[in-house]
Write a protein that holds these residues in place. Sequence first.
Motif, mmCIF file in Angstrom:
data_model
loop_
_atom_site.group_PDB
_atom_site.id
_atom_site.type_symbol
_atom_site.label_atom_id
_atom_site.label_comp_id
_atom_site.label_asym_id
_atom_site.label_seq_id
_atom_site.Cartn_x
_atom_site.Cartn_y
_atom_site.Cartn_z
ATOM 1 N N MET A 39 0.808 -1.223 0.000
ATOM 2 C CA MET A 39 0.000 0.000 0.000
ATOM 3 C C MET A 39 0.841 1.273 0.000
ATOM 4 O O MET A 39 0.362 2.328 -0.409
ATOM 5 C CB MET A 39 -0.939 0.024 1.204
ATOM 6 N N THR A 40 2.062 1.216 0.500
ATOM 7 C CA THR A 40 2.820 2.460 0.631
ATOM 8 C C THR A 40 4.238 2.378 0.077
ATOM 9 O O THR A 40 4.915 3.389 -0.038
ATOM 10 C CB THR A 40 2.923 2.877 2.111
ATOM 11 N N GLY A 41 4.706 1.183 -0.244
ATOM 12 C CA GLY A 41 6.107 1.029 -0.613
ATOM 13 C C GLY A 41 6.377 1.162 -2.105
ATOM 14 O O GLY A 41 5.650 1.832 -2.831
ATOM 15 N N SER A 44 3.556 0.433 -4.678
ATOM 16 C CA SER A 44 2.203 0.856 -4.327
ATOM 17 C C SER A 44 1.496 1.573 -5.477
ATOM 18 O O SER A 44 0.278 1.616 -5.508
ATOM 19 C CB SER A 44 2.226 1.740 -3.080
ATOM 20 N N ASP A 45 2.225 2.128 -6.406
ATOM 21 C CA ASP A 45 1.552 2.777 -7.533
ATOM 22 C C ASP A 45 1.130 1.788 -8.610
ATOM 23 O O ASP A 45 0.138 1.984 -9.289
ATOM 24 C CB ASP A 45 2.449 3.848 -8.161
#
Lengths: 409, 287
Positions: A39-41, A44-45
């Motif tokens: 979700m954030t690493g 994540s995109d």
Amino acid sequence: MKKTVSIALLLALAAPAGVLAQGKGISDGVVKLGVLTDMTGYYSDLAGPGSVLAAKMAVEDFGGKVDGKPIQVVSADHQLKADVASNTARKWIDEQQVDALVDLVSSSTALAVMPIVNEKKRIALFSGPGTTAITGDKCNPYTVHYTYNNWALANGTGREVVEQGGKSWFFITADYAFGKSLEEDTSAVVKAAGGKVLGSVRFPSPGTTDFSSYVLQAQSSGAQIIGLANAGQDTVNSIKAATEYGLTKSQKLAGLLIFISDIHSLGLQTAQGLYATTAFYWDHDDASRKWAKRFQSHPDNKKKAMPTMVQAGVYSSVRHYLEAVKAAHTDDADAVMAKMRELPVNDFFAQNGRIGPDGLHRHDMYLVQVKTPKESKGPWDYYKILKTIPASQAFPSVEAQKCPIAVKK
Amino acid sequence: MQALFGQLLLGLINGSFYALLSLGLSIIFGLLNVVNFAHGALYMSGAMVAWLLAQYLGIGYWPALLLAPAVVGLVGVVIERTMLRRLYQLDNLYGLLFTFGLTLVIEGLFHEQYGNSGNPYPVPEVLQGGVRLPFMYLPEYRAWVVVVAMIVCFGSWLVIERTKLGSYLRAGTENPRLVQAFGINVPLMFTITYGFGVALAAFAGVMAAPIYQVSPGMGSNLIMVVFAVVVIGGMGSILGSILTGVGLGVIEGLTRYFYPPASSVVIFVIMALVLLVRPAGLFGRQK
């Protein structure tokens, strides 16, 4: 006498089990999907919140219900860590009755949850990871490898580049399961096509931002083609460093796994001319355009990004899973898997896609080339589709996969 | 042999980045006794602001080189005035935890807004291209980074060690009450120091923007290494952080060449060794 008793006993035990299996229906009255992603690493995109959105869109399109029972989507961040992934998977299955795990971007997290779904008889729909081990020697009956695998990438991009005269290769490889497997698969393709591999350098991932020293080693190898066996931000950073150090003047880059989000982040000025193999491009046909625009303009899609192949694959895999649940009238993993293998996949993502006994989803792939800034007509107009690689050539045959459960049958 | 020289030069380039960042960190710790964990996030903010200026206002690299540090430095001043100031009397663990929290907030905000895969920031036109040395191709922009980093590092060191303002600062940290008694505004000096340290981080961020992608994670990738540099050099020692910054960059570059898998840990191994032998760091003074 003893034998009769034991047979009777066996029958007594087996009978209710059989009855149960038949009348199982939807266990605990809800079909629950768990999107386990980064979700954030780093990834994540290309997966992340977009994968969660894609899964939710598939559920929306199903009217939120299958076989009269509600469908729920939960999601969590595995932080690209194998232990976090396996803990979450266990918790979801044991405490929240999650029926299917979705996405699992990054091979190491995917491989970590595979023994768990096998043990607990739940289904894993992998869209993000690439390693061929998932449907190869580590395969199990409950895993579907949906969007792409390293073999397909190696064959698509690798073969094309060799055929165009790129005979000698050097790899810049992410030092974990995915990168190593991609390097191996591509090396095999290059050698089979008459090229040779001069060497490789492996960098720690995640954790490397400066690729100049690897680019320099690649440069001094003298190879014609520098193969990038990495993904996401690693690819972006290595392409950037390669351009900066003038590598692209004398040698060519072959990005083995390129996502449209990477191109967006690099800009066409830097990315132009790159070859890539992809399972999905939004501007392919009416159906893909229609879905992609819906995805892009969805209120949950804050960055208004076009979907990557991973996200499109998540939608398609969830939808196919739900179709199978509907057809089987149960969420029992064995029955659903049987239906998923039986039914072809036909949607904007795949035409006549088939899931084999090894769990690999075989469908058409596309060889694309990144447009030049002049060729591009606007935002996200990034790819020229050079050719469609038919499913039979895009993916390895069941025999070649060396999956023990598929070979036995 | 040629490749080896190339790696040495690369190490120097990276090292100058480490030096630039650890310098700001060292100044803030040396003078304010605050372990500024937000340094990486502020470095990233510098790059982000430069990118935003280009994206929305069409302001290019050169003005951004001054504007972005000014903007982020101002934010630093606000942080110091409204929040950090309250923590000076407490154990410096509080400062560390506060700035760590700040990092998460800053990174989170940018991540939420701009995603993670980064945005392109072009090399300014004058510095595009490169020079072909006998052993490697040296991009002009990288050479520029080394030169600027060295000038800034040396300049800061001069100001703090050799000027009147610097001596006030140093005295203010030793005995703020006494210095205040001489009619010097110590709280203002602290604000200026923090603002300057933050602006240095942001400046490094703008310098980094054309080399790396401008992404919310770029600071946290670097901050651990920079902290190790500061610890090895000696917390608060300005000269120490500059020299170790450059030295460790070179060592890291060589590790990348000889044994890449170790490149991400080599600095921490050195840190452990130094801490065992000289707990105050190579250039640090035992307090």
